[in-house]
Write an enzyme that holds these catalytic residues in place. Structure first.
Site, short mmCIF file in Angstrom:
data_model
loop_
_atom_site.label_atom_id
_atom_site.label_comp_id
_atom_site.label_asym_id
_atom_site.label_seq_id
_atom_site.Cartn_x
_atom_site.Cartn_y
_atom_site.Cartn_z
N GLN A 20 0.84 -1.20 0.00
CA GLN A 20 0.00 0.00 0.00
C GLN A 20 0.88 1.25 0.00
OE1 GLN A 20 -2.13 -0.83 3.65
NE2 GLN A 20 -0.21 -1.42 4.59
N HIS B 234 -8.56 3.17 19.79
CA HIS B 234 -7.79 2.07 20.37
C HIS B 234 -8.38 1.58 21.69
CE1 HIS B 234 -4.42 3.66 17.67
NE2 HIS B 234 -4.81 2.49 17.18
N GLU C 28 0.99 -8.34 11.74
CA GLU C 28 0.86 -7.27 10.75
C GLU C 28 1.57 -7.71 9.47
OE1 GLU C 28 0.40 -4.32 8.38
OE2 GLU C 28 -0.48 -4.00 10.38
N ASP D 246 1.17 -12.93 7.38
CA ASP D 246 -0.19 -12.86 6.85
C ASP D 246 -1.15 -13.29 7.94
OD1 ASP D 246 -2.61 -13.16 5.57
OD2 ASP D 246 -1.84 -14.38 3.92
N GLY D 247 -1.95 -12.36 8.43
CA GLY D 247 -2.87 -12.66 9.52
C GLY D 247 -3.92 -13.69 9.16
N ASP E 11 -8.00 -5.34 13.67
CA ASP E 11 -7.77 -3.90 13.53
C ASP E 11 -7.30 -3.65 12.10
OD1 ASP E 11 -7.13 -1.26 13.75
OD2 ASP E 11 -5.57 -1.51 15.26
N THR F 20 -7.57 -2.14 7.98
CA THR F 20 -7.92 -0.99 7.17
C THR F 20 -9.30 -1.23 6.55
OG1 THR F 20 -6.86 -1.92 5.21
CG2 THR F 20 -5.50 -0.55 6.65
N PRO G 236 -5.21 -5.68 0.52
CA PRO G 236 -4.95 -6.88 1.31
C PRO G 236 -5.96 -7.11 2.42
CG PRO G 236 -3.38 -5.15 1.86
CD PRO G 236 -4.13 -4.67 0.67
#
Length: 276
Positions: A31, A62, A106, A137-138, A155, A157, A162
């Site tokens: 990104q 948060h 992340e 890769d989560g 959490d 985007t 992705p």
């Protein structure tokens, strides 16, 4: 000359902030990343032109994405965060007195590095003894860890690039399997004013797998419309009933706010009813 950064929140609406300095701009493997200094909100992180966090209002998002689930579950010892590379969610997780391990997964290491370089109040969590930060890769990480976590926090985007798969029913099923038998999932699910379809997708997908599914709200000034939603799926515990009233050093979250966040305006109730 004045410099401004604008996030186009819809094709017909932009949100602009006057900036005094550009600290970083780069194309990562996943990104476009920018860090700027705004006069109104201090330092701001943007991904693909969309505001992710700012120094002045990050605490709202948060605290609310973490503490609702953590204070619902009676023993949130192992917590997994997917995304959240700025570190703010991890910071709130490891602050909770019952958490023994917070794992952040992340995909983009450049987000983590930007947080370390420019957001010390967020990235302070990376070096906490209870924290683990993995660049991976989560989606695959979730698949590989069955029956492993008390709480999972997504959490992410917006559902572009992705992050698209993080809003799928198949992903929520994998989260269900990665949770222990009394686990809780919470995801950010966008603005009820501008992203009703995302709310329907998240709420409907989670409801397919979790016996208790609810939506709650918070006010985040720099996110589209300022009104933001979170969707929570629980295997056992009702998120409107607190197991713990730990407020710590919160600036937005209180036990009263926790309960009130589930009292939805009529138009928001109609959105989630349409997604069921």
């Amino acid at each position: 000359m004045e410099l401004w950064v604008t996030e186009y929140q819809t094709p017909a609406l932009g949100y602009s902030c006057k900036i005094s300095e550009t600290l970083r701009t780069e194309q990562t493997d996943f990104q476009h990343l920018s860090v700027v200094v705004t006069e109104q909100f201090g330092r701001m992180l943007l991904l693909d032109g969309m505001v992710q966090t700012t120094e002045k209002d990050e605490f709202v998002y948060h605290e609310m994405i973490t503490r609702v689930a953590l204070n619902t579950h009676p023993a949130p010892r192992r917590v997994l965060i997917i995304g959240g590379g700025d570190g703010g969610t991890l910071r709130e997780v490891v602050r909770h007195p019952q958490v023994e391990e917070g794992v952040l997964v992340e995909i983009d290491d450049r987000v983590v590095q930007a947080a370390r370089d420019f957001f010390p109040d967020l990235s302070c969590s990376f070096d906490e003894p209870k924290a683990r930060v993995l660049i991976a890769d989560g989606i695959q990480y979730i698949k590989d860890h069955k029956d492993s976590f008390d709480v999972i926090i997504v959490d992410s985007t917006e559902p572009v690039g992705p992050a698209v798969e993080l809003f799928s029913a198949a992903f929520y099923q994998n989260c269900f399997q990665a949770l222990k038998n009394d686990g809780i999932l919470v995801v950010q699910s966008e603005s009820p004013f501008f992203n009703a379809d995302v709310i329907k997708m998240a709420y409907g997908g989670i409801k397919q797998h979790f016996p208790i599914t609810k939506l709650y709200l918070a006010n985040v000034p720099t996110y589209p419309s300022g009104l933001w939603s979170f969707t929570i799926g629980s295997k056992k515990y009702d998120p409107e009933t607190l197991s713990c009233e730990d407020e710590g050093n919160a600036r937005y979250y209180t036990s009263e706010v926790h309960r009130a966040a589930f009292k939805l305006p009529a138009f928001v109730r109609q959105i989630i009813e349409a997604g069921e």
